[in-house]
Motif scaffolding. Structure first.
Motif, PDB file in Angstrom:
ATOM      1  N   ASP A 122      31.818 -15.807 -19.988  1.00 34.73           N
ATOM      2  CA  ASP A 122      31.014 -14.896 -20.217  1.00 34.73           C
ATOM      3  C   ASP A 122      31.245 -13.313 -19.785  1.00 34.73           C
ATOM      4  OD1 ASP A 122      29.178 -16.891 -21.263  1.00 34.73           O
ATOM      5  OD2 ASP A 122      28.134 -17.067 -19.626  1.00 34.73           O
ATOM      6  N   GLU A 123      32.688 -13.197 -19.398  1.00 37.95           N
ATOM      7  CA  GLU A 123      33.074 -12.135 -18.774  1.00 37.95           C
ATOM      8  C   GLU A 123      32.725 -11.586 -17.717  1.00 37.95           C
ATOM      9  OE1 GLU A 123      33.245 -10.052 -22.568  1.00 37.95           O
ATOM     10  OE2 GLU A 123      34.877 -11.197 -23.478  1.00 37.95           O
ATOM     11  N   TYR A 124      31.977 -12.290 -16.917  1.00 36.36           N
ATOM     12  CA  TYR A 124      31.481 -11.935 -15.600  1.00 36.36           C
ATOM     13  C   TYR A 124      30.128 -10.996 -15.971  1.00 36.36           C
ATOM     14  CZ  TYR A 124      35.490 -13.845 -13.781  1.00 36.36           C
ATOM     15  OH  TYR A 124      36.393 -15.064 -13.453  1.00 36.36           O
ATOM     16  N   GLU A 125      29.655 -11.020 -17.035  1.00 41.03           N
ATOM     17  CA  GLU A 125      28.316 -10.225 -17.257  1.00 41.03           C
ATOM     18  C   GLU A 125      27.079 -11.073 -17.418  1.00 41.03           C
ATOM     19  OE1 GLU A 125      29.295  -8.684 -21.109  1.00 41.03           O
ATOM     20  OE2 GLU A 125      30.631  -7.276 -20.488  1.00 41.03           O
ATOM     21  N   CYS A 126      26.106 -10.667 -17.042  1.00 39.34           N
ATOM     22  CA  CYS A 126      24.649 -11.272 -16.856  1.00 39.34           C
ATOM     23  C   CYS A 126      24.460 -11.255 -18.515  1.00 39.34           C
ATOM     24  CB  CYS A 126      23.782 -10.541 -16.098  1.00 39.34           C
ATOM     25  SG  CYS A 126      21.996 -10.941 -16.386  1.00 39.34           S
ATOM     26  N   GLN A 127      24.096 -12.473 -18.834  1.00 41.06           N
ATOM     27  CA  GLN A 127      23.815 -12.730 -20.309  1.00 41.06           C
ATOM     28  C   GLN A 127      22.296 -12.334 -20.572  1.00 41.06           C
ATOM     29  OE1 GLN A 127      26.316 -13.753 -22.613  1.00 41.06           O
ATOM     30  NE2 GLN A 127      27.073 -12.928 -20.728  1.00 41.06           N
ATOM     31  N   TYR A 128      21.627 -11.790 -19.573  1.00 42.52           N
ATOM     32  CA  TYR A 128      20.303 -11.273 -19.979  1.00 42.52           C
ATOM     33  C   TYR A 128      20.369  -9.728 -19.852  1.00 42.52           C
ATOM     34  CZ  TYR A 128      18.845 -16.015 -19.386  1.00 42.52           C
ATOM     35  OH  TYR A 128      18.549 -17.412 -19.535  1.00 42.52           O
ATOM     36  N   CYS A 129      20.744  -9.164 -18.765  1.00 46.89           N
ATOM     37  CA  CYS A 129      20.710  -7.645 -18.691  1.00 46.89           C
ATOM     38  C   CYS A 129      21.938  -6.845 -19.330  1.00 46.89           C
ATOM     39  CB  CYS A 129      20.525  -7.226 -17.388  1.00 46.89           C
ATOM     40  SG  CYS A 129      21.869  -7.661 -16.055  1.00 46.89           S
ATOM     41  N   GLY A 130      23.192  -7.784 -19.248  1.00 47.80           N
ATOM     42  CA  GLY A 130      24.450  -7.262 -19.873  1.00 47.80           C
ATOM     43  C   GLY A 130      25.112  -6.513 -18.859  1.00 47.80           C
ATOM     44  N   ASP A 131      24.834  -6.436 -17.531  1.00 44.65           N
ATOM     45  CA  ASP A 131      25.484  -5.614 -16.635  1.00 44.65           C
ATOM     46  C   ASP A 131      26.695  -6.636 -15.983  1.00 44.65           C
ATOM     47  OD1 ASP A 131      24.010  -3.551 -16.840  1.00 44.65           O
ATOM     48  OD2 ASP A 131      22.766  -4.106 -15.154  1.00 44.65           O
ATOM     49  N   ALA A 132      28.001  -5.902 -15.518  1.00 43.81           N
ATOM     50  CA  ALA A 132      29.045  -6.830 -15.086  1.00 43.81           C
ATOM     51  C   ALA A 132      28.763  -6.948 -13.577  1.00 43.81           C
ATOM     52  CB  ALA A 132      30.148  -6.197 -15.460  1.00 43.81           C
ATOM     53  N   PHE A 133      29.066  -7.769 -12.993  1.00 46.03           N
ATOM     54  CA  PHE A 133      28.864  -8.212 -11.913  1.00 46.03           C
ATOM     55  C   PHE A 133      30.496  -8.904 -11.092  1.00 46.03           C
ATOM     56  CE2 PHE A 133      24.849  -8.089 -13.132  1.00 46.03           C
ATOM     57  CZ  PHE A 133      24.292  -7.339 -12.306  1.00 46.03           C
ATOM     58  N   TRP A 147      27.733 -26.718 -21.412  1.00 43.79           N
ATOM     59  CA  TRP A 147      28.583 -25.537 -21.828  1.00 43.79           C
ATOM     60  C   TRP A 147      27.170 -24.870 -22.874  1.00 43.79           C
ATOM     61  CZ3 TRP A 147      32.358 -23.095 -20.013  1.00 43.79           C
ATOM     62  CH2 TRP A 147      33.587 -23.667 -19.571  1.00 43.79           C
ATOM     63  N   GLU A 148      26.563 -25.605 -23.410  1.00 39.21           N
ATOM     64  CA  GLU A 148      25.696 -25.102 -24.490  1.00 39.21           C
ATOM     65  C   GLU A 148      24.181 -24.702 -23.803  1.00 39.21           C
ATOM     66  OE1 GLU A 148      27.269 -27.910 -25.151  1.00 39.21           O
ATOM     67  OE2 GLU A 148      28.743 -26.832 -26.448  1.00 39.21           O
ATOM     68  N   ASN A 149      24.121 -24.869 -22.405  1.00 37.85           N
ATOM     69  CA  ASN A 149      22.850 -24.555 -21.694  1.00 37.85           C
ATOM     70  C   ASN A 149      22.862 -23.760 -20.692  1.00 37.85           C
ATOM     71  OD1 ASN A 149      19.719 -24.807 -21.898  1.00 37.85           O
ATOM     72  ND2 ASN A 149      20.137 -26.116 -20.082  1.00 37.85           N
ATOM     73  N   ILE A 150      24.293 -23.399 -20.296  1.00 39.48           N
ATOM     74  CA  ILE A 150      24.246 -22.810 -18.968  1.00 39.48           C
ATOM     75  C   ILE A 150      24.935 -21.314 -19.451  1.00 39.48           C
ATOM     76  CG2 ILE A 150      25.598 -22.438 -16.684  1.00 39.48           C
ATOM     77  CD1 ILE A 150      23.607 -24.778 -16.681  1.00 39.48           C
ATOM     78  N   VAL A 151      24.398 -20.315 -18.682  1.00 40.37           N
ATOM     79  CA  VAL A 151      25.029 -18.812 -18.721  1.00 40.37           C
ATOM     80  C   VAL A 151      25.092 -18.303 -17.714  1.00 40.37           C
ATOM     81  CG1 VAL A 151      24.132 -18.606 -21.124  1.00 40.37           C
ATOM     82  CG2 VAL A 151      22.710 -17.789 -19.246  1.00 40.37           C
ATOM     83  N   THR A 152      25.786 -17.109 -17.556  1.00 38.98           N
ATOM     84  CA  THR A 152      26.102 -16.477 -16.318  1.00 38.98           C
ATOM     85  C   THR A 152      24.993 -15.375 -16.189  1.00 38.98           C
ATOM     86  OG1 THR A 152      28.730 -16.308 -16.685  1.00 38.98           O
ATOM     87  CG2 THR A 152      27.641 -14.598 -15.248  1.00 38.98           C
ATOM     88  N   CYS A 153      24.701 -15.215 -15.181  1.00 43.64           N
ATOM     89  CA  CYS A 153      23.189 -14.710 -14.880  1.00 43.64           C
ATOM     90  C   CYS A 153      23.458 -13.880 -13.485  1.00 43.64           C
ATOM     91  CB  CYS A 153      22.095 -15.380 -14.906  1.00 43.64           C
ATOM     92  SG  CYS A 153      20.518 -14.760 -14.609  1.00 43.64           S
ATOM     93  N   CYS A 154      22.728 -12.659 -13.317  1.00 38.49           N
ATOM     94  CA  CYS A 154      22.540 -12.023 -12.174  1.00 38.49           C
ATOM     95  C   CYS A 154      21.406 -12.505 -11.297  1.00 38.49           C
ATOM     96  CB  CYS A 154      22.383 -10.344 -12.134  1.00 38.49           C
ATOM     97  SG  CYS A 154      21.066  -9.842 -13.095  1.00 38.49           S
ATOM     98  N   ILE A 155      21.563 -12.381  -9.868  1.00 39.23           N
ATOM     99  CA  ILE A 155      20.376 -13.002  -9.195  1.00 39.23           C
ATOM    100  C   ILE A 155      18.965 -12.449  -9.611  1.00 39.23           C
ATOM    101  CG2 ILE A 155      19.619 -13.087  -6.892  1.00 39.23           C
ATOM    102  CD1 ILE A 155      22.650 -13.118  -6.037  1.00 39.23           C
TER     103      ILE A 155
END
Length: 177
Positions: free
Chosen positions: A80-91, A112-120
């Motif tokens: 997910d390129e270290y980006e939150c998949q909801y807000c799009g910001d990199a962390f 793999w099909e149900n987990i995404v990178t997400c900010c807190i």
């Protein structure tokens, strides 16, 4: 006690083995000693310098599956390129977590099909709901990666014995001196 770097017959690093395993391989005639430590191992009838780097005498073909990507937190972040998949910001990794798109309480699985990178912040906002229920949308749908993402891995080369450095060349930074 010291450990020993095991090389393939082609001088490619294979793994790090305990010094006892290195001595066993040496006594079996399967390896040659490339470099050694200053310490000696003493037996009743002989003594031998502790091997630092050993090389197999016969080439061992390593089966590497390039299409297999282990399911791990680090690989999810890389996909997910270290980006939150909801807000799009990199962390940075310490500011990230992962989120179940379909919550576990609703039958969501850890894959793999149900987990995404997400900010807190977004993870707290979404809570135990689906993105639709929380009024949020995914930047891209999660999927299994086709190949391993490029992740730089370091093995603590600064602590590695000096005799190993010539064989771990892809992690060594060249000095300007």
């Amino acid at each position: 006690m010291e450990q020993t770097l095991l090389l393939n017959a082609s001088y490619e690093p294979l793994k790090i083995v305990h010094w006892q395993k290195a001595i066993t391989l040496l006594c079996q005639g399967k390896v040659e000693v490339i470099d050694h430590y200053d310490r000696e191992i003493r037996a009743v009838t002989f003594s031998i310098k502790l091997p630092s780097v050993i090389r197999l005498l016969r080439f061992v073909k390593i089966k590497r599956r390039f299409d297999y990507v282990p399911f791990s937190r680090a690989n999810i972040y890389a996909r997910d390129e270290y980006e939150c998949q909801y807000c799009g910001d990199a962390f940075s990794t310490n500011e990230l977590t992962f989120d179940h798109v379909l919550p576990v309480a609703q039958g969501g699985r850890k894959d793999w099909e149900n987990i995404v990178t997400c900010c807190i912040t977004c993870n707290r906002k979404k809570g135990g709901r689906t993105p639709a229920e929380a009024g949020m949308s995914l930047r891209r749908m999660p999927r299994r990666p086709a190949s391993a993402p490029a992740i730089r891995i370091t093995i603590g080369l600064r602590n590695a014995p000096e005799s190993w450095r010539d064989y771990l060349y892809w992690n060594v930074e060249l000095d300007d001196t």
